[in-house]
Motif scaffolding. Structure first.
Motif, PDB file in Angstrom:
ATOM      1  N   MET A 112      48.462  51.247   8.089  1.00 25.83           N
ATOM      2  CA  MET A 112      47.198  50.919   7.405  1.00 25.83           C
ATOM      3  C   MET A 112      46.057  50.971   8.417  1.00 25.83           C
ATOM      4  SD  MET A 112      46.249  47.371   5.440  1.00 25.83           S
ATOM      5  CE  MET A 112      47.717  47.491   4.417  1.00 25.83           C
ATOM      6  N   ASN A 113      45.119  51.894   8.228  1.00 23.67           N
ATOM      7  CA  ASN A 113      44.011  51.989   9.161  1.00 23.67           C
ATOM      8  C   ASN A 113      42.754  51.366   8.576  1.00 23.67           C
ATOM      9  OD1 ASN A 113      42.770  53.922   7.452  1.00 23.67           O
ATOM     10  ND2 ASN A 113      44.055  55.518   8.358  1.00 23.67           N
ATOM     11  N   GLU A 114      41.701  51.335   9.395  1.00 24.66           N
ATOM     12  CA  GLU A 114      40.486  50.671   8.968  1.00 24.66           C
ATOM     13  C   GLU A 114      39.878  51.310   7.722  1.00 24.66           C
ATOM     14  OE1 GLU A 114      41.199  51.276  12.245  1.00 24.66           O
ATOM     15  OE2 GLU A 114      41.570  49.177  12.680  1.00 24.66           O
ATOM     16  N   LEU A 115      39.845  52.651   7.687  1.00 26.79           N
ATOM     17  CA  LEU A 115      39.204  53.325   6.572  1.00 26.79           C
ATOM     18  C   LEU A 115      39.945  53.087   5.264  1.00 26.79           C
ATOM     19  CD1 LEU A 115      38.065  56.734   8.063  1.00 26.79           C
ATOM     20  CD2 LEU A 115      36.803  54.601   7.803  1.00 26.79           C
ATOM     21  N   SER A 116      41.223  52.861   5.320  1.00 27.63           N
ATOM     22  CA  SER A 116      41.962  52.632   4.083  1.00 27.63           C
ATOM     23  C   SER A 116      41.496  51.353   3.400  1.00 27.63           C
ATOM     24  CB  SER A 116      43.470  52.576   4.342  1.00 27.63           C
ATOM     25  OG  SER A 116      43.815  51.403   5.055  1.00 27.63           O
ATOM     26  N   ILE A 117      41.001  50.389   4.143  1.00 27.44           N
ATOM     27  CA  ILE A 117      40.455  49.172   3.547  1.00 27.44           C
ATOM     28  C   ILE A 117      39.250  49.523   2.686  1.00 27.44           C
ATOM     29  CG2 ILE A 117      39.243  47.011   4.049  1.00 27.44           C
ATOM     30  CD1 ILE A 117      41.068  46.602   6.406  1.00 27.44           C
ATOM     31  N   LEU A 118      38.339  50.336   3.192  1.00 30.21           N
ATOM     32  CA  LEU A 118      37.166  50.731   2.425  1.00 30.21           C
ATOM     33  C   LEU A 118      37.556  51.564   1.210  1.00 30.21           C
ATOM     34  CD1 LEU A 118      34.652  51.612   5.289  1.00 30.21           C
ATOM     35  CD2 LEU A 118      34.664  49.580   3.816  1.00 30.21           C
ATOM     36  N   GLU A 119      38.543  52.394   1.358  1.00 30.14           N
ATOM     37  CA  GLU A 119      38.988  53.222   0.241  1.00 30.14           C
ATOM     38  C   GLU A 119      39.603  52.372  -0.862  1.00 30.14           C
ATOM     39  OE1 GLU A 119      39.917  57.113   3.038  1.00 30.14           O
ATOM     40  OE2 GLU A 119      41.547  55.810   2.360  1.00 30.14           O
ATOM     41  N   ARG A 120      40.300  51.308  -0.480  1.00 26.23           N
ATOM     42  CA  ARG A 120      40.885  50.419  -1.484  1.00 26.23           C
ATOM     43  C   ARG A 120      39.812  49.585  -2.175  1.00 26.23           C
ATOM     44  NH1 ARG A 120      44.661  49.507   2.513  1.00 26.23           N
ATOM     45  NH2 ARG A 120      43.821  47.460   3.014  1.00 26.23           N
ATOM     46  N   ARG A 121      38.839  49.105  -1.409  1.00 27.88           N
ATOM     47  CA  ARG A 121      37.828  48.203  -1.976  1.00 27.88           C
ATOM     48  C   ARG A 121      36.708  48.952  -2.700  1.00 27.88           C
ATOM     49  NH1 ARG A 121      40.795  44.076  -2.537  1.00 27.88           N
ATOM     50  NH2 ARG A 121      42.206  44.011  -0.747  1.00 27.88           N
ATOM     51  N   PHE A 122      36.453  50.186  -2.279  1.00 25.12           N
ATOM     52  CA  PHE A 122      35.391  50.985  -2.902  1.00 25.12           C
ATOM     53  C   PHE A 122      35.961  52.364  -3.229  1.00 25.12           C
ATOM     54  CE2 PHE A 122      33.496  47.954   0.051  1.00 25.12           C
ATOM     55  CZ  PHE A 122      32.600  47.286  -0.776  1.00 25.12           C
ATOM     56  N   PRO A 123      36.810  52.452  -4.235  1.00 22.22           N
ATOM     57  CA  PRO A 123      37.511  53.715  -4.513  1.00 22.22           C
ATOM     58  C   PRO A 123      36.636  54.724  -5.258  1.00 22.22           C
ATOM     59  CG  PRO A 123      38.139  52.054  -6.122  1.00 22.22           C
ATOM     60  CD  PRO A 123      37.247  51.360  -5.130  1.00 22.22           C
ATOM     61  N   GLY A 124      37.062  55.972  -5.181  1.00 24.69           N
ATOM     62  CA  GLY A 124      36.438  57.015  -5.976  1.00 24.69           C
ATOM     63  C   GLY A 124      35.344  57.776  -5.241  1.00 24.69           C
ATOM     64  N   ARG A 125      35.037  58.957  -5.771  1.00 28.27           N
ATOM     65  CA  ARG A 125      34.046  59.830  -5.137  1.00 28.27           C
ATOM     66  C   ARG A 125      32.645  59.231  -5.188  1.00 28.27           C
ATOM     67  NH1 ARG A 125      34.508  65.761  -7.456  1.00 28.27           N
ATOM     68  NH2 ARG A 125      32.815  65.998  -5.925  1.00 28.27           N
ATOM     69  N   ARG A 126      32.330  58.529  -6.263  1.00 29.60           N
ATOM     70  CA  ARG A 126      30.985  57.989  -6.416  1.00 29.60           C
ATOM     71  C   ARG A 126      30.669  56.915  -5.379  1.00 29.60           C
ATOM     72  NH1 ARG A 126      29.533  56.566 -12.527  1.00 29.60           N
ATOM     73  NH2 ARG A 126      27.504  56.314 -11.478  1.00 29.60           N
ATOM     74  N   ALA A 127      31.721  56.308  -4.842  1.00 35.98           N
ATOM     75  CA  ALA A 127      31.522  55.273  -3.829  1.00 35.98           C
ATOM     76  C   ALA A 127      31.575  55.840  -2.415  1.00 35.98           C
ATOM     77  CB  ALA A 127      32.582  54.178  -3.986  1.00 35.98           C
ATOM     78  N   GLY A 128      31.607  57.163  -2.293  1.00 35.07           N
ATOM     79  CA  GLY A 128      31.738  57.783  -0.982  1.00 35.07           C
ATOM     80  C   GLY A 128      30.611  57.429  -0.029  1.00 35.07           C
TER      81      GLY A 128
END
Length: 204
Positions: free
Chosen positions: A1-17
């Protein structure tokens, strides 16, 4: 589990990029230059967002700081819950708290560094009431989980409010030293010893 995966889990989807990109670069800025020295301009310089977009998503620097800090708390809480749900005895519960804490820090060192340095700023800033409410809810949830485990044959004289500090205190201290480079051995190497020490502290 890396740092970026936290952001991807909490703010998912292309619109949250874009939101993820702003938060990722803000995390790097806060860790590299500190909370006070980091500005909206320094965050903007590291990402492809305009100042207007940053303000649109987060309002101001304190909004970014709060978003990152609550992201840490949410991820950490979910991580802890996964361990605690498997505990059936008080000793296993204490061990799960310590080991989950150590494992989360080791897997997410940049987030942990940020959490340690940002805690005081968030606690004194515009998000202080939200933080206090969240802490109260989590403490209540911890108490409920503790009440569901087998405590037969074990007497704890310390007040409940003191228990998190007794259980996590030594682990937090060592993790801080590891993150700052004052010690080199990973906390993972000592997690069973730290869990055993926490258990002994509760037994007086």
């Amino acid at each position: 589990m890396n740092e970026l995966s936290i952001l991807e889990r909490r703010f998912p989807g292309r619109r949250a990029g874009l939101k993820r990109e702003i938060l990722e670069q803000a995390l790097a800025c806060f860790n590299e230059t500190g909370i006070e020295a980091t500005t909206i301009d320094s965050i903007r310089a590291r990402c492809e967002a305009s100042v207007g977009a940053i303000y649109h998503h987060f309002g101001n620097k304190e909004g970014i700081l709060g978003a990152l800090f609550f992201t840490v708390l949410d991820d950490q809480h979910e991580f802890f819950e996964h361990y605690l749900d498997k505990a059936r005895s008080l000793e296993a519960f204490v061990s799960a708290l310590v080991i989950s804490y150590v494992d989360w820090v080791v897997q997410n060192p940049e987030w942990a560094r940020f959490q340690f340095q940002a805690r005081a700023s968030v606690a004194k800033g515009p998000h202080r009431h939200a933080l206090a409410e969240r802490n109260a809810r989590q403490l209540k949830g911890l108490k409920e989980k503790l009440g569901a485990v087998d405590t037969s044959g074990v007497k704890i004289s310390a007040p409940f409010e003191l228990l998190p500090s007794l259980i996590i205190g030594a682990s937090e201290n060592y993790c801080r030293a590891w993150l700052s480079g004052r010690v080199q051995t990973s906390p993972s190497d000592f997690r069973e010893q730290l869990a055993a020490a926490a258990w002994r502290s509760l037994q007086g």
